[in-house]
Design a protein around this motif. Structure first.
Motif, mmCIF file in Angstrom:
data_model
loop_
_atom_site.group_PDB
_atom_site.id
_atom_site.type_symbol
_atom_site.label_atom_id
_atom_site.label_comp_id
_atom_site.label_asym_id
_atom_site.label_seq_id
_atom_site.Cartn_x
_atom_site.Cartn_y
_atom_site.Cartn_z
ATOM 1 N N LEU A 19 0.825 -1.208 0.000
ATOM 2 C CA LEU A 19 0.000 0.000 0.000
ATOM 3 C C LEU A 19 0.852 1.248 0.000
ATOM 4 N N ALA A 20 1.978 1.201 0.677
ATOM 5 C CA ALA A 20 2.866 2.363 0.684
ATOM 6 C C ALA A 20 3.451 2.626 -0.690
ATOM 7 N N LEU A 21 3.565 1.563 -1.502
ATOM 8 C CA LEU A 21 4.150 1.720 -2.825
ATOM 9 C C LEU A 21 3.192 2.333 -3.828
ATOM 10 N N LEU A 22 1.904 2.292 -3.542
ATOM 11 C CA LEU A 22 0.958 2.975 -4.417
ATOM 12 C C LEU A 22 1.069 4.470 -4.149
ATOM 13 N N PRO A 23 1.443 5.255 -5.151
ATOM 14 C CA PRO A 23 1.646 6.691 -4.932
ATOM 15 C C PRO A 23 0.425 7.363 -4.347
ATOM 16 N N LYS A 24 0.664 8.257 -3.383
ATOM 17 C CA LYS A 24 -0.435 8.925 -2.709
ATOM 18 C C LYS A 24 -1.215 9.835 -3.636
ATOM 19 N N ALA A 135 7.369 -7.425 -20.001
ATOM 20 C CA ALA A 135 6.399 -6.493 -19.414
ATOM 21 C C ALA A 135 6.170 -6.817 -17.945
ATOM 22 N N ASP A 136 6.037 -8.103 -17.622
ATOM 23 C CA ASP A 136 5.837 -8.510 -16.232
ATOM 24 C C ASP A 136 7.035 -8.125 -15.364
ATOM 25 N N ALA A 137 8.223 -8.277 -15.909
ATOM 26 C CA ALA A 137 9.426 -7.929 -15.134
ATOM 27 C C ALA A 137 9.480 -6.431 -14.876
ATOM 28 N N TYR A 138 9.154 -5.631 -15.874
ATOM 29 C CA TYR A 138 9.091 -4.187 -15.649
ATOM 30 C C TYR A 138 7.986 -3.848 -14.652
ATOM 31 N N TYR A 139 6.891 -4.581 -14.697
ATOM 32 C CA TYR A 139 5.796 -4.352 -13.755
ATOM 33 C C TYR A 139 6.246 -4.639 -12.326
ATOM 34 N N ASP A 140 6.999 -5.727 -12.161
ATOM 35 C CA ASP A 140 7.534 -6.026 -10.833
ATOM 36 C C ASP A 140 8.505 -4.946 -10.385
ATOM 37 N N ALA A 141 9.314 -4.468 -11.307
ATOM 38 C CA ALA A 141 10.250 -3.386 -10.971
ATOM 39 C C ALA A 141 9.490 -2.133 -10.559
ATOM 40 N N PHE A 142 8.409 -1.836 -11.245
ATOM 41 C CA PHE A 142 7.544 -0.707 -10.890
ATOM 42 C C PHE A 142 6.941 -0.903 -9.500
ATOM 43 N N THR A 143 6.478 -2.099 -9.234
ATOM 44 C CA THR A 143 5.824 -2.384 -7.956
ATOM 45 C C THR A 143 6.764 -2.230 -6.775
ATOM 46 N N GLU A 149 10.659 8.289 -8.791
ATOM 47 C CA GLU A 149 11.253 8.419 -10.121
ATOM 48 C C GLU A 149 11.379 7.067 -10.809
ATOM 49 N N LYS A 150 11.922 6.095 -10.083
ATOM 50 C CA LYS A 150 12.072 4.765 -10.694
ATOM 51 C C LYS A 150 10.718 4.112 -10.899
ATOM 52 N N SER A 151 9.809 4.275 -9.945
ATOM 53 C CA SER A 151 8.475 3.705 -10.089
ATOM 54 C C SER A 151 7.807 4.205 -11.356
ATOM 55 N N SER A 152 7.900 5.515 -11.603
ATOM 56 C CA SER A 152 7.294 6.095 -12.792
ATOM 57 C C SER A 152 7.949 5.566 -14.065
ATOM 58 N N LYS A 153 9.261 5.469 -14.048
ATOM 59 C CA LYS A 153 9.985 4.985 -15.225
ATOM 60 C C LYS A 153 9.627 3.539 -15.527
ATOM 61 N N MET A 154 9.595 2.705 -14.493
ATOM 62 C CA MET A 154 9.285 1.294 -14.700
ATOM 63 C C MET A 154 7.822 1.093 -15.124
ATOM 64 N N ALA A 155 6.918 1.903 -14.586
ATOM 65 C CA ALA A 155 5.515 1.823 -14.994
ATOM 66 C C ALA A 155 5.374 2.165 -16.468
ATOM 67 N N THR A 156 6.115 3.169 -16.917
ATOM 68 C CA THR A 156 6.061 3.564 -18.325
ATOM 69 C C THR A 156 6.569 2.441 -19.224
ATOM 70 N N LEU A 157 7.670 1.802 -18.828
ATOM 71 C CA LEU A 157 8.211 0.704 -19.617
ATOM 72 C C LEU A 157 7.270 -0.499 -19.618
ATOM 73 N N ALA A 158 6.688 -0.809 -18.462
ATOM 74 C CA ALA A 158 5.718 -1.909 -18.404
ATOM 75 C C ALA A 158 4.527 -1.604 -19.302
#
Length: 289
Positions: A19-24, A135-143, A149-158
């Motif tokens: 839950l903390a990883l979901l951006p506020k 895509a799944d690996a980038y999704y895990d990286a995003f999660t 910054e990294k979360s946004s970048k990984m979400a974009t790649l996923a």
């Protein structure tokens, strides 16, 4: 759909971190009132073909691959595999090399680097399963990213890779849900909600879609709705300990502490995962006293 495929939980991570990883900033004001409402507004967001990586290239992007420093012995192995991948002839041989690197990096939770290898293999073999795994690996990286910054970048790649994969395999509902979650953390969160709702329209009992809507309800403070979602999962998939864990947290938030404690006690007794048992025990020690 009885097979659970949550990339959101596991890999030795304590569950409450999710839950903390979901951006506020994901759900505020207008979106908070429509996440679980009846609104189905679709927003259109354009993406270019080059907003991710060049998937036609069968080389590993080593600039990105070296972004995280690895132990010297591990890096030496990867360098050797990189050299082999470039020199090896034949798709089967290339796949063998790439999958060794991918498996090694996944075990180390280096998801974005693992994705690079699957994209290189996809470029060489044009196997859409490799595209999905990237895509799944980038999704895990995003999660599991520990910075916005990294979360946004990984979400974009996923998102970029799921977009391409779903054009080929539009019936993969798990991937569609994950694509939706990458939009939820973008500037167009309702587009993500709409995608997840489309999955539920097609398959009302879809496990991953219900789970993520439950998480989003918690994130926006709509705990009664979260209770409804996780209770639905409990009925459909009673062995889903992650859903029952979040049901317990939601029940506690709406004042149903006794029911919440019962859920945690069930998890403590029945969960296979040590992570979720330890986390449940910690909450029990706080709630019972």
């Amino acid at each position: 759909m009885g097979t659970k495929q949550y990339s959101l939980i596991g890999v030795g991570v304590v569950l409450i971190i999710l839950l903390a990883l979901l951006p506020k900033a994901v759900i505020t004001d207008n979106t908070a009132s429509t996440v679980e409402g009846n609104q189905t507004t679709t927003q259109t967001e354009q993406h270019s073909e080059d907003d991710g990586h060049d998937h036609g290239n069968n080389n590993v992007d080593m600039a990105a691959a070296h972004s995280d420093k690895l132990p010297a012995d591990t890096q030496n192995i990867l360098d050797s595999l990189q050299d082999q991948f470039g020199k090896t002839k034949g798709i089967d041989n290339k796949a063998n090399v790439a999958n060794k690197a991918y498996d090694l990096l996944i075990r180390m939770n280096k998801f974005d680097r693992a994705a690079e290898w699957k994209l290189a293999l996809y470029g060489a073999a044009n196997n859409t399963e490799d595209l999905r795994l990237a895509a799944d690996a980038y999704y895990d990286a995003f999660t599991f990213a520990m910075s916005d910054e990294k979360s946004s970048k990984m979400a974009t790649l996923a998102r970029s890779n799921y977009d391409k994969y779903l054009k080929i395999n539009p019936k993969d509902l798990n991937s569609k849900v994950k694509l939706g979650m990458t939009y939820v953390v973008s500037s167009s969160p309702m587009q993500g909600i709409t995608l997840i709702r489309e999955v539920l329209t097609e398959e009302p009992d879809h496990q991953l879609a219900i789970f993520n809507l439950g998480l989003l309800s918690m994130q926006s403070g709509q705990y009664e709705k979260a209770v409804g979602r996780f209770t639905q999962l409990k009925k459909l998939y009673p062995e889903d300990m992650e859903a029952r864990f979040y049901l317990a947290l939601s029940l506690k938030e709406v004042g149903k502490t006794n029911q919440a404690i019962e859920e945690l006690e069930f998890i403590n007794k029945n969960a296979d995962s040590e992570d979720i048992r330890v986390t449940s025990a910690q909450y029990l020690s706080e709630w019972v006293n």
